[in-house]
Enzyme design. Structure first.
Site, PDB file in Angstrom:
ATOM      1  CG  PHE A 130      -1.627   1.828   1.783  1.00  0.00           C
ATOM      2  CD1 PHE A 130      -2.650   1.478   0.025  1.00  0.00           C
ATOM      3  CD2 PHE A 130      -1.658   2.115   2.232  1.00  0.00           C
ATOM      4  CE1 PHE A 130      -3.732   2.414  -0.071  1.00  0.00           C
ATOM      5  CE2 PHE A 130      -1.886   3.572   2.311  1.00  0.00           C
ATOM      6  CZ  PHE A 130      -3.762   3.678   1.102  1.00  0.00           C
ATOM      7  CG  ASP A 215       5.135   3.098   1.936  1.00  0.00           C
ATOM      8  OD1 ASP A 215       5.161   4.117   2.850  1.00  0.00           O
ATOM      9  OD2 ASP A 215       4.291   3.578   0.648  1.00  0.00           O
ATOM     10  CE  LYS A 244      -0.736   5.798   7.403  1.00  0.00           C
ATOM     11  NZ  LYS A 244      -0.825   4.993   6.173  1.00  0.00           N
TER      12      LYS A 244
HETATM   13  C1  LIG Z   1      -0.510   5.872   4.115  1.00  0.00           C
HETATM   14  C2  LIG Z   1       0.375   5.208   4.330  1.00  0.00           C
HETATM   15  C3  LIG Z   1       0.463   6.024   2.600  1.00  0.00           C
HETATM   16  C4  LIG Z   1      -0.359   6.948   2.172  1.00  0.00           C
HETATM   17  O1  LIG Z   1      -0.851   7.963   2.951  1.00  0.00           O
HETATM   18  P1  LIG Z   1      -1.837   9.210   2.735  1.00  0.00           P
HETATM   19  O2  LIG Z   1      -1.023  10.264   3.840  1.00  0.00           O
HETATM   20  O3  LIG Z   1      -3.158   9.026   2.979  1.00  0.00           O
HETATM   21  O4  LIG Z   1      -1.569   9.318   1.139  1.00  0.00           O
HETATM   22  C5  LIG Z   1       1.585   5.615   2.192  1.00  0.00           C
HETATM   23  N1  LIG Z   1       1.551   4.253   2.178  1.00  0.00           N
HETATM   24  C6  LIG Z   1       2.399   3.600   3.931  1.00  0.00           C
HETATM   25  C7  LIG Z   1       2.857   2.396   3.549  1.00  0.00           C
HETATM   26  C8  LIG Z   1       1.020   3.929   4.134  1.00  0.00           C
HETATM   27  O5  LIG Z   1       0.378   3.558   5.582  1.00  0.00           O
END
Ligand SMILES: *Cc1c(COP(=O)(O)O)cnc(C)c1O
Length: 395
Positions: A130, A215, A244
């Site tokens: 994700f 990520d 986050k």
């Molecule tokens: C939440 C998340 C995203 C996306 O972040 P947003 O602020 O919702 O755009 C991307 N990668 C990972 C691993 C995430 O947990």
């Protein structure tokens, strides 16, 4: 008209928070819930942390927004602190995780472009990943539920099973730009990369002149007890997306890179109206003050170990429901033997306990990083009570 004022893309539940106090959320109808979801790993300092509130309030009164056309003392100061505490030499600030991923994808492609290999445009991505919801980010996952109906997606992404080094190796060809992955998959069900996998990808990247793009939007920023999750593996990425926890609830993300990997990101190649504005930088500084304070990450590690041990102790009492617990630090996942969404809803609606469901029937346990032993005890009490009076829906 039957459509709701908020575009109905979320299955919003009946719990409607209107106030936050530390590790608790208070709803419109006066319920007080223990928040072990933390806005999905966002509220690193919990709710209403005085230092974060003060920093935002003071900065809002001083200077809220200016264009990135001007010099940014606020941005330079915050970036330098992140540089001093990471592999990175430079960064681009965003307002979200998915924008940080977009910047990372662009930087990876531009790196090869300016090095005379524009055909190296494809990122090797991984199953159940994700990375966010933009067209670029959904192109980087093979999950049909995120992609369906949005085709044509961006070309330049291929997929290997997560933790399968040989499969990733087999995908490398003349078009490969690098690898993009979460060191610990969040939405995918709190699935840590194995040591051999992440180290192996680093070695493959070095061998073939590829970029390792991480990520760390969910796993980074102290969540696992290290500042960044890749520190557990003894490797560093070339490019990394963060968001986050970095703003503690204020919308903020960053794409960090080495000087080498950022070679293509020159004037005019990227931009953002809001990214890295003074208000976001003030929030970031206040969160970072707490996270980098002496002993803070050690405390996250200690609380994570206690929480994991306490969950492990509980599992045998409810072994019809709980399978095992996995993860690192305060990024834990309880694997259930039945649908995790239904159990998360039960714990929320009947025991005022907030957690988050993830893939693979996992209940994510992502408390604010500031929790203390009393919060763990309360969590275990609520989780135990929820398990005791839970009837799994017939499958
Ligand atoms: C939440 C998340 C995203 C996306 O972040 P947003 O602020 O919702 O755009 C991307 N990668 C990972 C691993 C995430 O947990």
């Amino acid at each position: 008209m039957t459509i709701t004022p908020l575009m109905p893309v979320y299955p919003r539940c009946g719990f409607r928070p209107v106030r936050g106090e530390g590790v608790y959320l208070i709803s419109e109808d006066g319920r007080r819930a223990l928040d072990f979801a933390a806005g999905i790993a966002v509220n690193a300092l919990g709710h209403g942390h005085p230092a974060l509130v003060k920093a935002i309030a003071e900065q809002a009164a001083t200077l809220m927004h200016v264009s990135n056309l001007y010099g940014s003392p606020q941005g330079e100061a915050f970036a330098q602190r992140l540089i001093d505490n990471s592999f990175a030499d430079t960064m681009f600030f965003t307002n979200s995780g998915t924008e940080a991923i977009e910047c990372a994808i662009k930087a990876a492609r531009r790196y090869h472009y300016v090095n005379g290999a524009p055909e190296r445009h494809t990122l090797i991505c991984f199953g159940n990943a994700f990375h966010g919801r933009t067209i670029g980010a959904i192109s980087a996952t093979n999950q049909p539920k995120m992609r369906e109906g949005f085709e044509p997606l961006a070309p330049g992404f291929v997929y290997a099973p997560f933790n399968d080094l040989a499969a990733a190796d087999a995908l490398i060809d003349v078009n490969t730009a690098g690898f993009l992955l979460e060191p610990i998959q969040g939405e995918g069900g709190i699935m840590p990369a194995t040591d051999a996998f992440l180290k192996g990808l680093r070695a493959l990247a070095d061998k073939h002149g590829l970029l390792l793009v991480l990520d760390e939007v969910q796993a980074g920023y102290g969540r696992t007890g290290k500042f960044f999750a890749h520190e557990h593996y003894g490797i560093t990425p070339d490019i990394m997306a963060v968001a986050k926890g970095i703003g503690g609830g204020f919308p903020l993300g960053a794409c960090l890179a080495t000087e080498k990997a950022a070679a293509g990101m020159v004037i005019g190649t990227h931009g953002s109206t809001y990214g890295g504005g003074p208000l976001a930088m003030a929030a970031g500084q206040a969160v970072l003050d707490v996270i980098l304070a002496d002993g803070f990450l050690e405390q996250v590690t200690a609380m994570g170990a206690r929480l994991e041990a306490a969950i492990n102790q509980l599992i045998p009492n409810h072994d019809h429901l709980f399978d095992h617990v996995r993860g690192k630090g305060l990024m834990l996942g309880i694997k259930l033997k039945s649908d995790s969404r239904a159990f998360v809803a039960h714990a929320r609606d009947h025991h005022n306990l907030l957690t988050v469901a993830a893939a693979d029937n996992v209940v994510r346990v992502l408390p604010p990083l500031i929790i203390e032993e009393a919060h763990i005890a309360e969590f275990i009490e609520k989780l135990s009570a929820a398990a005791a009076d839970y009837q799994a829906p017939a499958s």
